[in-house]
Design a protein around this motif. Structure first.
Motif, PDB file in Angstrom:
ATOM      1  N   ALA A 303       0.792  -1.250   0.083  1.00  0.00           N
ATOM      2  CA  ALA A 303       0.149  -0.155  -0.148  1.00  0.00           C
ATOM      3  C   ALA A 303       0.531   1.565   0.305  1.00  0.00           C
ATOM      4  N   THR A 304       1.865   1.498   0.558  1.00  0.00           N
ATOM      5  CA  THR A 304       3.259   2.393   0.519  1.00  0.00           C
ATOM      6  C   THR A 304       3.386   2.768  -0.750  1.00  0.00           C
ATOM      7  N   VAL A 305       3.904   1.442  -0.853  1.00  0.00           N
ATOM      8  CA  VAL A 305       4.663   1.297  -2.265  1.00  0.00           C
ATOM      9  C   VAL A 305       3.865   2.050  -3.221  1.00  0.00           C
ATOM     10  N   MET A 306       2.658   1.939  -3.214  1.00  0.00           N
ATOM     11  CA  MET A 306       1.476   2.351  -4.397  1.00  0.00           C
ATOM     12  C   MET A 306       0.936   3.452  -4.210  1.00  0.00           C
ATOM     13  N   ALA A 307       0.817   4.106  -2.999  1.00  0.00           N
ATOM     14  CA  ALA A 307       0.717   4.835  -2.897  1.00  0.00           C
ATOM     15  C   ALA A 307       1.014   6.071  -3.220  1.00  0.00           C
ATOM     16  N   ALA A 308       2.784   6.559  -3.332  1.00  0.00           N
ATOM     17  CA  ALA A 308       3.571   6.630  -3.144  1.00  0.00           C
ATOM     18  C   ALA A 308       4.244   7.305  -4.779  1.00  0.00           C
ATOM     19  N   GLU A 309       3.846   6.276  -5.181  1.00  0.00           N
ATOM     20  CA  GLU A 309       4.192   5.688  -6.999  1.00  0.00           C
ATOM     21  C   GLU A 309       3.221   6.396  -7.620  1.00  0.00           C
ATOM     22  N   MET A 310       2.223   5.977  -6.913  1.00  0.00           N
ATOM     23  CA  MET A 310       0.406   6.450  -7.747  1.00  0.00           C
ATOM     24  C   MET A 310       0.680   8.086  -8.058  1.00  0.00           C
ATOM     25  N   LEU A 311       1.103   8.893  -7.057  1.00  0.00           N
ATOM     26  CA  LEU A 311       0.709  10.037  -6.905  1.00  0.00           C
ATOM     27  C   LEU A 311       1.958  10.867  -7.276  1.00  0.00           C
ATOM     28  N   THR A 312       2.951   9.596  -7.399  1.00  0.00           N
ATOM     29  CA  THR A 312       4.343  10.476  -8.708  1.00  0.00           C
ATOM     30  C   THR A 312       3.548  10.830 -10.243  1.00  0.00           C
ATOM     31  N   TYR A 313       3.248   9.756 -10.720  1.00  0.00           N
ATOM     32  CA  TYR A 313       2.070   9.667 -11.627  1.00  0.00           C
ATOM     33  C   TYR A 313       1.659  10.412 -11.715  1.00  0.00           C
ATOM     34  N   TYR A 314      -0.203  10.119 -11.071  1.00  0.00           N
ATOM     35  CA  TYR A 314      -1.309  11.109 -10.801  1.00  0.00           C
ATOM     36  C   TYR A 314      -1.449  12.428 -10.714  1.00  0.00           C
ATOM     37  N   GLY A 315      -0.756  12.194  -9.846  1.00  0.00           N
ATOM     38  CA  GLY A 315      -0.645  14.282  -8.899  1.00  0.00           C
ATOM     39  C   GLY A 315      -0.757  14.601  -9.796  1.00  0.00           C
ATOM     40  N   PRO A 316       0.422  15.156 -10.675  1.00  0.00           N
ATOM     41  CA  PRO A 316       0.381  16.555 -11.319  1.00  0.00           C
ATOM     42  C   PRO A 316      -1.031  16.562 -12.352  1.00  0.00           C
ATOM     43  N   ASP A 317      -1.522  15.849 -13.297  1.00  0.00           N
ATOM     44  CA  ASP A 317      -2.212  15.800 -14.432  1.00  0.00           C
ATOM     45  C   ASP A 317      -3.630  15.956 -13.625  1.00  0.00           C
ATOM     46  N   ALA A 318      -3.873  15.296 -12.258  1.00  0.00           N
ATOM     47  CA  ALA A 318      -5.150  15.630 -11.455  1.00  0.00           C
ATOM     48  C   ALA A 318      -5.333  16.730 -11.340  1.00  0.00           C
ATOM     49  N   GLU A 319      -3.814  17.824 -10.115  1.00  0.00           N
ATOM     50  CA  GLU A 319      -3.761  18.731 -10.084  1.00  0.00           C
ATOM     51  C   GLU A 319      -3.963  19.909 -11.229  1.00  0.00           C
ATOM     52  N   ALA A 320      -3.721  19.355 -12.352  1.00  0.00           N
ATOM     53  CA  ALA A 320      -3.558  20.493 -13.634  1.00  0.00           C
ATOM     54  C   ALA A 320      -5.473  20.355 -14.043  1.00  0.00           C
ATOM     55  N   SER A 321      -6.171  19.475 -13.501  1.00  0.00           N
ATOM     56  CA  SER A 321      -7.444  19.401 -14.397  1.00  0.00           C
ATOM     57  C   SER A 321      -8.170  18.709 -13.506  1.00  0.00           C
ATOM     58  N   PRO A 322      -8.087  19.108 -12.073  1.00  0.00           N
ATOM     59  CA  PRO A 322      -9.005  18.659 -11.194  1.00  0.00           C
ATOM     60  C   PRO A 322     -10.316  18.137 -11.578  1.00  0.00           C
ATOM     61  N   GLY A 323     -11.001  18.490 -12.333  1.00  0.00           N
ATOM     62  CA  GLY A 323     -12.289  18.658 -12.715  1.00  0.00           C
ATOM     63  C   GLY A 323     -12.485  17.506 -13.309  1.00  0.00           C
ATOM     64  N   LYS A 324     -11.196  16.954 -13.923  1.00  0.00           N
ATOM     65  CA  LYS A 324     -11.536  15.429 -14.906  1.00  0.00           C
ATOM     66  C   LYS A 324     -10.822  14.560 -14.172  1.00  0.00           C
ATOM     67  N   VAL A 325     -11.095  14.552 -12.679  1.00  0.00           N
ATOM     68  CA  VAL A 325     -10.914  13.003 -12.221  1.00  0.00           C
ATOM     69  C   VAL A 325     -11.891  12.387 -11.152  1.00  0.00           C
ATOM     70  N   SER A 326     -12.602  11.974 -10.811  1.00  0.00           N
ATOM     71  CA  SER A 326     -13.122  11.427  -9.944  1.00  0.00           C
ATOM     72  C   SER A 326     -13.245  11.768  -8.924  1.00  0.00           C
ATOM     73  N   ASP A 327     -13.930  11.963  -7.313  1.00  0.00           N
ATOM     74  CA  ASP A 327     -13.469  12.282  -5.995  1.00  0.00           C
ATOM     75  C   ASP A 327     -13.248  11.096  -5.663  1.00  0.00           C
ATOM     76  N   LEU A 328     -13.266   9.982  -6.362  1.00  0.00           N
ATOM     77  CA  LEU A 328     -12.641   9.208  -5.503  1.00  0.00           C
ATOM     78  C   LEU A 328     -10.930   8.852  -5.504  1.00  0.00           C
ATOM     79  N   LEU A 329     -10.921   9.020  -6.800  1.00  0.00           N
ATOM     80  CA  LEU A 329      -9.466   8.749  -6.881  1.00  0.00           C
ATOM     81  C   LEU A 329      -8.686  10.080  -6.109  1.00  0.00           C
ATOM     82  N   LYS A 330      -9.256  11.427  -6.458  1.00  0.00           N
ATOM     83  CA  LYS A 330      -8.650  12.470  -5.889  1.00  0.00           C
ATOM     84  C   LYS A 330      -8.741  11.661  -3.878  1.00  0.00           C
ATOM     85  N   ALA A 331      -9.891  11.515  -3.612  1.00  0.00           N
ATOM     86  CA  ALA A 331      -9.399  10.769  -2.499  1.00  0.00           C
ATOM     87  C   ALA A 331      -7.721  10.508  -1.901  1.00  0.00           C
TER      88      ALA A 331
END
Length: 440
Positions: A303-331
């Motif tokens: 869980a630790t590895v997946m969370a940290a690496e997911m944030l690295t890859y998905y975080g920038p796009d989610a921050e740039a276009s928050p309206g295109k990301v589900s609330d579940l993934l944002k959480a």
């Protein structure tokens, strides 16, 4: 007589090679099944029947000219929609990529085409291959989830809409849907199949996997894609052999180590009883075993590895276009920000010790036997089910197979086998023995 779309891929390949049916015949049978069932199952993100038929006709012309391209010649294959295809959209199940056409094939898709496969279409994935449920339904009961994130691939193979399909696994996205949909599934060793052109969520976890209707199918399609990728630091660099050839090696009947794993407490009572009956039925061939610490912490490590690496890859796009990301993934991304650097490093370093203990265990047994999911596919479509019986093995990078030989409450439940990294052929050979044993 078995309909063409209901054949295993291995059977279909023989039918095509013999001339009993054409690739166009095969594709039409699959498309007819989609037309009859798509409103219920909803497995496809992109499907152009004319493009699929044109590709099948091209395969027939090649064969007629004496130019068989390889072992998959004329076979329809579904591609999870996080894997790039030159002639189709790759939308990653996300509004962030709606309408995206990269104009290129992922390396694994290019290898499928080189082996003669006909790419039928793109199968539904959950959003960014993550946790948010998709539109796909379980073909055994549409009120139940098909699992995720490789929902469309698993459901399409299970519903006889296509013989073979690709999935990916970062936690449990190949093996769990395989179990829920009652089909054969392989999550190979990390990096056995190239990841170039596949959406990245975690560079130490993401693995391309496959679905089929027999163990032979899994070997057939994996052999067509397995290759070393020098550009990927996690590409498997060890000895490679033909998985199909490995299936035919003469070896003694296998022995199994049954592991409850740290996820055991979250299994349904019915699932526990079902796997216990398998263990008891194998008698002296299956021995209850355990692994030493830090195996008891492996769920947290994953869980630790997946969370940290997911944030690295998905975080920038989610921050740039928050309206295109589900609330579940944002959480999930918000929660991932709480992962501490020290915990991430510890989780990465612990992998070696656990893999060493697992290797020592597998020096005495041919495979680990365990549950592939806490139970059968849950009712309701608000969740894809719990990957807790899968993520630990994904974290270790080891090969896993799901066999569709159990049932619970009228729905499929698989049996999961686990092997050593790089010993995918041995694992499949062991899996075929058990598959036949459980099939009676």
């Amino acid at each position: 007589m078995t309909e063409l779309n209901e054949l295993t891929a291995s059977e279909a390949a023989r039918v095509l090679a013999s001339g009993e049916a054409s690739a166009e015949d095969m594709m039409r049978a699959c498309l007819d099944r989609v037309a009859a069932r798509d409103e219920t199952v909803r497995a496809w993100a992109f499907l152009d029947p004319e493009l699929a038929l044109a590709s099948a006709r091209a395969a027939d012309r090649h064969r007629k000219a004496g130019n068989s391209r390889g072992p998959l010649h004329g076979l329809p294959v579904g591609i999870k929609d996080i894997i790039e295809t030159a002639d189709m959209p790759t939308e990653n199940g996300s509004d962030l990529y709606r309408g995206q056409r990269t104009g290129r094939d992922a390396e694994c898709v290019a290898r499928l085409r080189n082996a003669g496969a006909v790419i039928m279409g793109k199968t539904v994935t959950t959003e960014l291959a993550n946790t948010c449920p998709s539109k796909t339904r379980n073909p055994h009961n549409p009120e139940h989830t098909p699992g995720g994130s490789s929902a469309g691939s698993a459901a399409a193979v299970a519903d006889f809409q296509v013989m073979l399909a690709l999935g990916t696994q970062t936690a449990g996205s190949v093996i769990r849907p395989g179990s829920f949909n009652g089909i054969h599934a392989l999550k190979p060793s990390l990096g056995l199949i190239p990841r170039e052109g596949v959406l990245m969520q975690s560079h130490t976890l993401d693995t391309v996997g496959v679905y089929g209707r027999s163990v032979e199918d899994l070997a057939l399609i994996t052999d067509s894609m397995a290759a070393f990728d020098a550009s990927d630091a996690f590409s498997f660099g060890g000895r490679r052999s033909s998985l199909t050839a490995d299936l035919n090696l003469e070896t003694p009947a296998p022995r199994f180590a049954f592991l409850e794993t740290p996820a055991w407490a979250q299994a349904d009572a019915g699932a526990r009883d079902a796997i216990e009956r398998v263990v008891d039925g194998l008698g002296a061939r299956c021995v209850r075993e355990s692994l030493p610490s830090p195996f008891d912490r492996i769920l947290d490590f994953h869980a630790t590895v997946m969370a940290a690496e997911m944030l690295t890859y998905y975080g920038p796009d989610a921050e740039a276009s928050p309206g295109k990301v589900s609330d579940l993934l944002k959480a999930r991304l918000v929660a991932a920000r709480n992962v501490r650097a020290g915990d991430y490093v510890e989780a990465q370093l612990a992998r070696g010790a656990i893999n060493g203990a697992l290797a020592a265990l597998l020096d005495r047994y041919d495979a680990v036997l365990c549950l592939p999911a806490p139970g059968a596919a849950p009712k309701g479509l608000g969740s894809t089910g719990n990957p807790i019986f899968n993520g630990l093995w994904t974290y270790l990078g080891v090969p896993c197979v799901a066999l569709p030989r159990l049932s619970l409450d009228g729905l499929p439940l698989g049996v999961q086998l686990v092997g050593k990294p790089g010993e995918d052929g041995k694992l499949l050979r062991t899996a075929r023995w058990l598959d036949r044993e459980l099939a009676g």
